[in-house]
Design an enzyme around this catalytic site. Structure first.
Site, PDB file in Angstrom:
ATOM      1  N   LYS A 159      -9.516   7.869   2.679  1.00  0.00           N
ATOM      2  CA  LYS A 159      -8.639   6.816   3.213  1.00  0.00           C
ATOM      3  C   LYS A 159      -8.357   7.071   4.691  1.00  0.00           C
ATOM      4  O   LYS A 159      -8.375   6.152   5.508  1.00  0.00           O
ATOM      5  CB  LYS A 159      -7.324   6.764   2.414  1.00  0.00           C
ATOM      6  CG  LYS A 159      -7.490   6.213   1.006  1.00  0.00           C
ATOM      7  CD  LYS A 159      -6.238   6.361   0.150  1.00  0.00           C
ATOM      8  CE  LYS A 159      -6.522   5.920  -1.286  1.00  0.00           C
ATOM      9  NZ  LYS A 159      -5.368   6.013  -2.178  1.00  0.00           N
ATOM     10  N   GLN A 211       0.012   9.115  -3.179  1.00  0.00           N
ATOM     11  CA  GLN A 211      -1.179   9.227  -4.020  1.00  0.00           C
ATOM     12  C   GLN A 211      -0.788   9.621  -5.442  1.00  0.00           C
ATOM     13  O   GLN A 211       0.014  10.537  -5.647  1.00  0.00           O
ATOM     14  CB  GLN A 211      -2.146  10.267  -3.406  1.00  0.00           C
ATOM     15  CG  GLN A 211      -3.503  10.336  -4.085  1.00  0.00           C
ATOM     16  CD  GLN A 211      -4.328   9.060  -3.932  1.00  0.00           C
ATOM     17  OE1 GLN A 211      -4.207   8.343  -2.944  1.00  0.00           O
ATOM     18  NE2 GLN A 211      -5.159   8.769  -4.914  1.00  0.00           N
ATOM     19  N   ASP A 255      -0.044  -0.272  -1.471  1.00  0.00           N
ATOM     20  CA  ASP A 255      -0.665  -0.178  -2.801  1.00  0.00           C
ATOM     21  C   ASP A 255      -0.255  -1.354  -3.691  1.00  0.00           C
ATOM     22  O   ASP A 255      -0.874  -1.592  -4.722  1.00  0.00           O
ATOM     23  CB  ASP A 255      -0.218   1.116  -3.500  1.00  0.00           C
ATOM     24  CG  ASP A 255      -1.177   2.281  -3.303  1.00  0.00           C
ATOM     25  OD1 ASP A 255      -2.378   2.032  -3.085  1.00  0.00           O
ATOM     26  OD2 ASP A 255      -0.720   3.441  -3.392  1.00  0.00           O
TER      27      ASP A 255
HETATM   28  N1  GUN Z   1      -4.621   7.038  -7.718  1.00  0.00           N
HETATM   29  C1  GUN Z   1      -5.672   6.365  -8.237  1.00  0.00           C
HETATM   30  N2  GUN Z   1      -5.796   5.163  -7.636  1.00  0.00           N
HETATM   31  C2  GUN Z   1      -4.805   5.071  -6.740  1.00  0.00           C
HETATM   32  C3  GUN Z   1      -4.413   4.063  -5.810  1.00  0.00           C
HETATM   33  O1  GUN Z   1      -5.005   2.985  -5.704  1.00  0.00           O
HETATM   34  N3  GUN Z   1      -3.336   4.353  -5.050  1.00  0.00           N
HETATM   35  C4  GUN Z   1      -2.655   5.516  -5.152  1.00  0.00           C
HETATM   36  N4  GUN Z   1      -1.591   5.700  -4.364  1.00  0.00           N
HETATM   37  N5  GUN Z   1      -2.979   6.472  -5.996  1.00  0.00           N
HETATM   38  C5  GUN Z   1      -4.056   6.237  -6.787  1.00  0.00           C
END
Ligand code: GUN
Length: 286
Positions: free
Chosen positions: A54, A98, A121
């Site tokens: 990311k 996350q 998100d």
């Molecule tokens: N863990 C797995 N997928 C995601 C996501 O799209 N966002 C976040 N913050 N954690 C994740």
């Protein structure tokens, strides 16, 4: 018949270039660089890779990024304080925590603490509610990536029977809500399946678009697919054979009309849509 491969990696690269151009215009016109802050708690290897990817994608798109790391043993209060600090920081436009979080931390407490205007998100209950009502602030990244793939590959969604296998809060539930909305990218008839669904193969075989998001390696076998159907594989499973999806890809190739590979399918699109949301967050906050 051999299915058409839906190249998510190439589409993600196109979308990221579009966003890089938009970011560049944004910086020129508004004099502010969009910024994404990510929080990583603990040492989960997969999460470390996702967060690094990311950050790298932000950098390439001209978006600033911050990484805040907390120890595996950190308390809920410490994490909530960090979230509050980022909520208050005018230099941070988008933020994410996350997942998964260590067992001592209640994820729902943390997700509700994120300022909904910075919640790229789209996990905050306010943003989930807005999505369900058809007036989203942000679209959740993985479902949005799936929708973009279908739209940009000219796969007809309106009127199609979409069967989603997996009812997670991150993929299955929001994606079902998005695809039933009125208008472009929506108007599907959606069936959301899960571990208690009866005669699952009969249901999946009725899908024009079959979306697998269960997190079980090669769970969807060729006999579960209608000939000519579009198959979207959201799964990323680590096995002795390396990364594999939720679909038995090799066998499905002979039945499906179009199919996403793993890796190189939905995964790269998730990050592209995160960049999209970060730019949108900056635009709304500045
Ligand atoms: N863990 C797995 N997928 C995601 C996501 O799209 N966002 C976040 N913050 N954690 C994740």
């Amino acid at each position: 018949m051999t299915a058409r491969i839906l190249d998510g990696k190439a589409l993600a690269a196109t979308i990221r270039e579009e966003i890089r151009d938009e970011v560049s215009r944004f910086v020129e016109q508004r004099g502010v660089q969009p910024c994404l802050a990510a929080v990583l708690v603990g040492e989960d290897p997969a999460s470390q890779v996702y967060v690094r990817n990311k950050q790298r994608a932000c950098e390439r798109a001209g978006i600033a990024s911050q990484l805040h790391r907390l120890a595996e043993t950190c308390g809920e209060d410490e994490l909530l304080q960090l979230v509050a600090d980022m909520n208050a920081d005018p230099a941070v436009h988008g933020m994410l925590v996350q997942l998964p979080l260590p067992a001592q931390i209640r994820a729902e407490k943390v997700l509700v603490a994120v300022d909904p205007a910075k919640d790229v998100d789209a996990f905050h209950p306010e943003n989930v509610g807005r999505l369900v009502q058809g007036r989203p602030r942000f679209l959740p990244c993985t479902p949005h990536g799936v929708q973009q793939l279908l739209v940009r590959e000219s796969i007809e969604i309106a009127g199609a029977h979409v069967v989603i296998v997996g009812r997670s809060d991150i993929v299955g539930k929001p994606l079902a809500n998005m695809l039933v909305q009125r208008g472009a990218g929506g108007d599907a008839t959606v069936t959301l399946c899960h571990s208690r669904t009866r005669e699952l193969a009969d249901v999946t075989r009725s899908a024009d678009i079959l979306i697998a998001a269960i997190g079980r390696a090669r769970f969807i076998t060729a006999d579960m697919i209608k000939p000519g159907a579009t198959v979207i594989d959201v799964g990323i499973n680590r096995t002795d054979d390396g990364l594999v999806g939720d679909v038995d890809f090799e066998a499905a190739l002979a039945v499906a009309g179009a199919i996403t590979p793993v890796p190189g399918g939905v995964g790269p699109l998730t990050i592209a849509m995160l960049l999209h949301n970060t730019l949108a967050a900056a635009g709304a906050l500045i």
